[in-house]
Enzyme design. Structure first.
Site, short mmCIF file in Angstrom:
data_model
loop_
_atom_site.label_atom_id
_atom_site.label_comp_id
_atom_site.label_asym_id
_atom_site.label_seq_id
_atom_site.Cartn_x
_atom_site.Cartn_y
_atom_site.Cartn_z
N GLY A 97 0.78 -1.24 0.00
CA GLY A 97 0.00 0.00 0.00
C GLY A 97 0.80 1.28 0.00
O GLY A 97 0.37 2.27 -0.58
N ASP A 108 -3.40 2.64 11.16
CA ASP A 108 -4.65 2.32 11.88
C ASP A 108 -4.29 1.51 13.12
O ASP A 108 -4.15 2.07 14.18
CB ASP A 108 -5.71 1.69 10.97
CG ASP A 108 -5.18 0.62 10.04
OD1 ASP A 108 -4.18 -0.06 10.36
OD2 ASP A 108 -5.78 0.43 8.98
N LYS A 122 -5.74 7.04 10.80
CA LYS A 122 -7.15 6.84 11.13
C LYS A 122 -7.32 6.81 12.65
O LYS A 122 -6.42 6.38 13.37
CB LYS A 122 -7.65 5.52 10.53
CG LYS A 122 -7.73 5.56 9.01
CD LYS A 122 -8.12 4.24 8.43
CE LYS A 122 -9.60 4.00 8.57
NZ LYS A 122 -10.01 2.77 7.85
N PHE A 134 -13.91 2.99 5.53
CA PHE A 134 -13.15 2.05 4.70
C PHE A 134 -12.67 2.81 3.47
O PHE A 134 -13.47 3.25 2.64
CB PHE A 134 -13.99 0.84 4.30
CG PHE A 134 -13.18 -0.21 3.60
CD1 PHE A 134 -12.30 -1.00 4.32
CD2 PHE A 134 -13.27 -0.37 2.24
CE1 PHE A 134 -11.51 -1.95 3.67
CE2 PHE A 134 -12.50 -1.32 1.58
CZ PHE A 134 -11.62 -2.10 2.30
N ASP A 145 -6.53 -0.36 -0.60
CA ASP A 145 -7.22 -1.28 -1.50
C ASP A 145 -8.43 -1.95 -0.86
O ASP A 145 -8.63 -1.91 0.35
CB ASP A 145 -6.25 -2.36 -1.96
CG ASP A 145 -5.91 -3.36 -0.86
OD1 ASP A 145 -6.08 -4.56 -1.09
OD2 ASP A 145 -5.49 -2.93 0.23
N ARG A 181 -6.43 0.23 -5.72
CA ARG A 181 -5.23 0.94 -5.24
C ARG A 181 -4.84 2.09 -6.15
O ARG A 181 -4.31 3.08 -5.70
CB ARG A 181 -4.05 -0.02 -5.14
CG ARG A 181 -4.09 -1.00 -4.01
CD ARG A 181 -2.73 -1.71 -3.90
NE ARG A 181 -2.76 -2.87 -3.05
CZ ARG A 181 -2.61 -2.85 -1.73
NH1 ARG A 181 -2.46 -1.71 -1.11
NH2 ARG A 181 -2.63 -3.96 -1.04
#
Length: 177
Positions: A44, A106, A134, A155, A162, A168
């Site tokens: 990512g 996260d 987040k 989300f 992704d 992505r």
């Protein structure tokens, strides 16, 4: 069969992403040097790392580059709570400053594992930078040194984020809920 997936809702357009990355480069450049090893967390973080290293070059920092391939999600929407290491550092980092780059913070598990690996590899200093942070129930891993964007608890897809390996490549960051 009809696609019943929700349509992505743009939360952060591409132009805002570019502005945030440039701001991060301005904040990071004074605390690193050209021997710093920028280390992207795959997969990512690749989009962000590419943009940030180019932005750093524009402000006079031509740093080294490496990658760690870690995963805590797989194709799921929630973390499995454990980190798999698929590929370690490719170059020696002993005695060098390492700047770990990731797309989103996260749970903090991946970032914490990357810091551990870098310290075990002999890094003289480990700094961390994420594009998005987040909200997450405490406690979690140590907070990143640099954060570009305070993301909502939704989300997210696009700009490296992704949904089961897809979306992505969207140029914007979007919500899928």
């Amino acid at each position: 069969m009809a696609d019943t997936s929700p349509t992505p809702t743009v939360l952060l357009p591409e132009a805002d992403i570019a502005r945030i990355v440039a701001d991060l480069a301005d904040r990071i450049a004074p605390v690193i040097d050209d021997d710093t090893v920028a280390t992207v967390l795959l997969t990512g973080g690749l989009w962000f790392a590419a943009d940030l290293t180019r932005a750093l070059s524009r402000v006079g920092r031509n740093i080294r580059f490496d990658a760690l391939w870690l995963s805590s999600y797989g194709d799921d929407k929630t973390s499995r709570g454990q980190i798999n290491v698929y590929a370690p550092f490719q170059r020696p980092i002993a005695g060098r400053r390492v700047l770990i780059l990731d797309d989103v913070f996260d749970t903090g598990l991946s970032l914490a594992e990357a810091v551990r690996i870098a310290k075990e590899g002999g890094a003289s200093e480990v700094l961390t930078c994420v594009f998005a942070r987040k909200p997450w129930p405490k406690p979690r891993a140590p907070e990143p040194d640099f954060v570009g964007w305070e993301a909502p608890n939704r989300f997210l897809v696009g700009y490296g984020l992704d949904h089961a390996g897809s979306l992505r490549g969207l140029p914007d960051i979007c919500a899928m809920d």
